[in-house]
Design an enzyme around this catalytic site. Structure first.
Site, PDB file in Angstrom:
ATOM      1  N   HIS A 157      59.963  63.608  32.844  1.00 34.46           N
ATOM      2  CA  HIS A 157      60.689  62.086  33.823  1.00 34.46           C
ATOM      3  C   HIS A 157      59.851  60.959  33.307  1.00 34.46           C
ATOM      4  CE1 HIS A 157      62.433  60.138  37.046  1.00 34.46           C
ATOM      5  NE2 HIS A 157      63.378  61.009  36.740  1.00 34.46           N
ATOM      6  N   ASP A 165      67.382  68.097  36.706  1.00 34.35           N
ATOM      7  CA  ASP A 165      68.741  68.744  35.952  1.00 34.35           C
ATOM      8  C   ASP A 165      68.587  69.946  35.707  1.00 34.35           C
ATOM      9  OD1 ASP A 165      68.759  65.493  34.786  1.00 34.35           O
ATOM     10  OD2 ASP A 165      70.542  66.414  35.836  1.00 34.35           O
TER      11      ASP A 165
HETATM   12  C1  SDX Z   1      67.571  62.090  34.997  1.00 35.89           C
HETATM   13  O1  SDX Z   1      64.866  57.765  35.682  1.00 35.89           O
HETATM   14  C2  SDX Z   1      65.490  58.461  36.382  1.00 35.89           C
HETATM   15  O2  SDX Z   1      65.212  58.389  37.706  1.00 35.89           O
HETATM   16  C3  SDX Z   1      66.583  59.616  35.881  1.00 35.89           C
HETATM   17  C4  SDX Z   1      66.856  60.561  37.021  1.00 35.89           C
HETATM   18  C5  SDX Z   1      67.858  60.168  37.990  1.00 35.89           C
HETATM   19  O3  SDX Z   1      67.752  60.884  39.142  1.00 35.89           O
HETATM   20  O4  SDX Z   1      68.450  59.002  37.833  1.00 35.89           O
HETATM   21  O5  SDX Z   1      66.039  61.292  37.533  1.00 35.89           O
HETATM   22  C6  SDX Z   1      67.968  61.586  36.106  1.00 35.89           C
HETATM   23  O6  SDX Z   1      67.932  61.373  33.678  1.00 35.89           O
HETATM   24  C7  SDX Z   1      66.382  62.978  34.433  1.00 35.89           C
HETATM   25  C8  SDX Z   1      65.879  63.256  33.132  1.00 35.89           C
HETATM   26  C9  SDX Z   1      67.151  64.068  32.340  1.00 35.89           C
HETATM   27  N1  SDX Z   1      66.528  64.105  30.759  1.00 35.89           N
HETATM   28  C10 SDX Z   1      66.118  65.055  30.358  1.00 35.89           C
HETATM   29  O7  SDX Z   1      65.893  66.206  31.032  1.00 35.89           O
HETATM   30  C11 SDX Z   1      66.267  65.413  28.809  1.00 35.89           C
HETATM   31  C12 SDX Z   1      64.859  65.789  28.489  1.00 35.89           C
HETATM   32  N2  SDX Z   1      63.438  65.037  28.815  1.00 35.89           N
HETATM   33  C13 SDX Z   1      63.117  63.847  27.914  1.00 35.89           C
HETATM   34  O8  SDX Z   1      63.832  63.455  26.959  1.00 35.89           O
HETATM   35  C14 SDX Z   1      62.154  62.955  28.610  1.00 35.89           C
HETATM   36  O9  SDX Z   1      61.244  63.475  29.460  1.00 35.89           O
HETATM   37  C15 SDX Z   1      62.739  61.726  29.418  1.00 35.89           C
HETATM   38  C16 SDX Z   1      63.849  60.902  28.435  1.00 35.89           C
HETATM   39  C17 SDX Z   1      63.372  62.338  30.629  1.00 35.89           C
HETATM   40  C18 SDX Z   1      61.450  60.638  29.787  1.00 35.89           C
HETATM   41  O10 SDX Z   1      61.150  60.405  28.507  1.00 35.89           O
HETATM   42  P1  SDX Z   1      59.962  59.050  28.310  1.00 35.89           P
HETATM   43  O11 SDX Z   1      59.426  58.875  29.838  1.00 35.89           O
HETATM   44  O12 SDX Z   1      60.647  58.194  27.427  1.00 35.89           O
HETATM   45  O13 SDX Z   1      58.872  59.969  27.711  1.00 35.89           O
HETATM   46  P2  SDX Z   1      58.558  60.058  26.008  1.00 35.89           P
HETATM   47  O14 SDX Z   1      59.877  60.356  25.450  1.00 35.89           O
HETATM   48  O15 SDX Z   1      57.755  58.917  25.762  1.00 35.89           O
HETATM   49  O16 SDX Z   1      57.746  61.180  26.294  1.00 35.89           O
HETATM   50  C19 SDX Z   1      56.166  61.398  26.299  1.00 35.89           C
HETATM   51  C20 SDX Z   1      55.711  62.495  25.626  1.00 35.89           C
HETATM   52  C21 SDX Z   1      56.247  62.391  24.180  1.00 35.89           C
HETATM   53  O17 SDX Z   1      55.434  63.239  23.194  1.00 35.89           O
HETATM   54  P3  SDX Z   1      53.906  62.607  22.501  1.00 35.89           P
HETATM   55  O18 SDX Z   1      54.811  61.120  21.955  1.00 35.89           O
HETATM   56  O19 SDX Z   1      53.111  62.034  23.742  1.00 35.89           O
HETATM   57  O20 SDX Z   1      53.363  63.448  21.688  1.00 35.89           O
HETATM   58  O21 SDX Z   1      56.244  63.586  26.175  1.00 35.89           O
HETATM   59  C22 SDX Z   1      56.830  64.258  25.143  1.00 35.89           C
HETATM   60  C23 SDX Z   1      57.477  63.366  24.131  1.00 35.89           C
HETATM   61  O22 SDX Z   1      57.646  63.996  22.999  1.00 35.89           O
HETATM   62  N3  SDX Z   1      58.416  64.912  26.098  1.00 35.89           N
HETATM   63  C24 SDX Z   1      58.673  66.026  25.814  1.00 35.89           C
HETATM   64  C25 SDX Z   1      59.883  66.169  26.691  1.00 35.89           C
HETATM   65  N4  SDX Z   1      59.915  64.841  27.393  1.00 35.89           N
HETATM   66  C26 SDX Z   1      58.905  64.245  27.038  1.00 35.89           C
HETATM   67  N5  SDX Z   1      58.485  67.211  24.859  1.00 35.89           N
HETATM   68  C27 SDX Z   1      59.313  68.032  24.845  1.00 35.89           C
HETATM   69  N6  SDX Z   1      60.505  68.082  25.713  1.00 35.89           N
HETATM   70  C28 SDX Z   1      60.728  67.119  26.638  1.00 35.89           C
HETATM   71  N7  SDX Z   1      61.792  67.444  27.446  1.00 35.89           N
END
Ligand code: SDX
Length: 435
Positions: free
Chosen positions: A308, A365
């Site tokens: 998140h 989720d």
């Molecule tokens: C919602 O914003 C809100 O409030 C949203 C929400 C709401 O109520 O409105 O809470 C609802 O959208 C919840 C999120 C639902 N999405 C998912 O579950 C999709 C999976 N999650 C990821 O795609 C991710 O965690 C996000 C999109 C939710 C957040 O991404 P960020 O903040 O842009 O973080 P990032 O992608 O830069 O990740 C930082 C690191 C990276 O690794 P490094 O580059 O440091 O090596 O964490 C890793 C990412 O690769 N990472 C994950 C991951 N999420 C982040 N690695 C594996 N699986 C994941 N799910």
């Protein structure tokens, strides 16, 4: 807002610039850079606004480090135990929980506005079979402006509260109609004698030949799910609503944009993606393989429902939903093998240094789809459920935005493209057009 006496001083090319510090009611601190460009010629750069507060707001507070979520100052843990979804909708839009008379009036307004214009009902006949309900929903919501034209901000002759109640209520009817159309069954109209959530379940599952038995337990769990999804401050779809609304677009087109933003798999679309992922893991049987794939930067696979932007600890909504999953399935003797798969995935991830180091925990989720399956909601309707619940939050933010001195949202950029030196010969070889 406590205007702090403090300032920060920025040294820019030998010039000292004092910028005010703003402190929120929960102690959040910000540097107000409103005068930065005028005083220094500099702008700030923050792609995806990861470090930027876009506005003041009084609606929702999140502490991502402590896993706190409050609507209008009330913890969600109290709201799920002591209120119904329509009371939370009222709280978000109006700022206070309704008293008995306000609740009755709001409920009556939702009821009167739950019917779809009959001409709109025929729109459903022209969507192709298999159209995703989120696409149908954003289209239908946008079309409301044609049927209720008085919501343009300039001619805001129609009361905002009426427009808000209509949206919160009619979107539920549209969602149920979209589902019925998708399975080729006749639509079921809303009933004046049913509560918000009971009405939705009835419109989804009742049928002329198979009367739907409304279970209080199902209504209770749906209220909890809707309350937990009702708002989440400046998330992607709410930012879309505030941005589109700032151009004085009518409320329905603005909310339609929020629905489109929410449908993305990185946002609200994740609840459907989680179930698809759990099914894949269940079929394969090897949880570790998928955990390793999620950690592999060269692999686009991500653990859906994990991570998140704001929560760097367990999403408090996920904690409640996980417990309700267990209790509801136990109470109703409903079993879902995907719940066990979800638990195994969570256990493996929370003990893996990759996830621990990046503060990746289950978000709202991760377990939601298990409960929607238990209620009989089809997977392609999961994100629609999120949209129904988030409607009051979007409306509250739109109302707060138009109620302030909001200017049209128009961020700056840093141009890194070609300059005339790169293109001077491109035009020289072209003859002027003789016209
Ligand atoms: C919602 O914003 C809100 O409030 C949203 C929400 C709401 O109520 O409105 O809470 C609802 O959208 C919840 C999120 C639902 N999405 C998912 O579950 C999709 C999976 N999650 C990821 O795609 C991710 O965690 C996000 C999109 C939710 C957040 O991404 P960020 O903040 O842009 O973080 P990032 O992608 O830069 O990740 C930082 C690191 C990276 O690794 P490094 O580059 O440091 O090596 O964490 C890793 C990412 O690769 N990472 C994950 C991951 N999420 C982040 N690695 C594996 N699986 C994941 N799910």
């Amino acid at each position: 807002m406590n205007e702090s006496p403090n300032f920060v001083t920025l040294e820019v090319e030998g010039k000292s610039v004092r910028l005010p510090v703003v402190i929120g009611s929960e102690g959040e601190k910000a540097i107000d850079i409103g005068s930065l460009r005028r005083e220094t010629g500099y702008v700030t750069l923050d792609p995806s606004f990861m470090n930027t507060a876009a506005c003041y707001s009084q609606i929702t507070f999140i502490d991502g480090e402590k896993g706190i979520l409050r609507y209008r100052g009330i913890p969600i843990e109290d709201l799920v135990r002591k209120t119904m979804f329509i009371e939370v909708a009222y709280l978000l839009v109006h700022g206070e929980l309704p008293n008995e008379e306000q609740r009755r009036n709001f409920s009556a307004m939702l009821n009167v506005n739950s019917m779809l214009h009959e001409d709109m009902r025929h729109f459903f006949d022209h969507f192709p079979q298999g159209a995703h309900p989120m696409h149908i929903l954003s289209t239908m919501i946008n079309a409301l402006a044609a049927f209720y034209p008085n919501v343009d901000l300039k001619s805001m002759s129609e009361d905002i509260d009426l427009s808000s109640a209509r949206l919160i209520s009619i979107v539920r009817t549209m969602a149920a109609f979209a589902y019925k159309k998708s399975i080729g069954e006749p639509v079921v109209y809303p009933r004046h004698d049913l509560s918000y959530c009971a009405n939705f379940l009835n419109m989804m599952f009742d049928s002329p030949v198979r009367p739907y038995q409304i279970h209080p337990e199902a209504v209770r769990i749906l209220n909890i799910l809707f309350i937990l999804h009702a708002d989440h401050e400046q998330n992607c779809s709410t930012t879309a609503v505030r941005t589109i609304g700032s151009a004085q677009v009518n409320l329905y087109a603005t909310i339609s944009a929020g629905i489109s933003a929410l449908s993305g798999p990185l946002h609200g679309g994740a609840n459907q993606a989680v179930i698809e992922m759990l099914k894949m893991i269940q079929a394969d049987g090897n949880v570790k393989k998928f955990i390793d794939m999620a950690k592999d930067r060269n692999n686009p696979f991500r653990l859906m429902g994990f991570g998140h932007r704001v929560y760097k600890t367990y999403d408090p909504r996920a904690a409640i939903i996980k417990k309700e999953c267990h209790d509801y399935l136990e109470r109703t003797h409903y079993t879902d093998p995907l719940l066990e798969v979800a638990r195994e995935v969570e256990e493996a991830a929370l003990h893996d240094s990759y996830f621990i180091e990046r503060n990746l925990y289950p978000n709202v989720d991760f377990y939601t789809g298990i409960l929607y399956r238990a209620l009989g909601i089809p997977e392609n309707m999961f994100t629609v459920m999120f949209a129904l619940a988030r409607l009051p939050g979007w409306v509250a933010h739109w109302k707060e935005m138009i109620g302030g001195e909001t200017k049209i949202v128009r961020p700056r950029q840093i141009y890194i493209g070609k300059t005339p030196a790169d293109t001077v010969d491109v035009m020289e070889n072209r003859e002027p057009l003789l016209h």
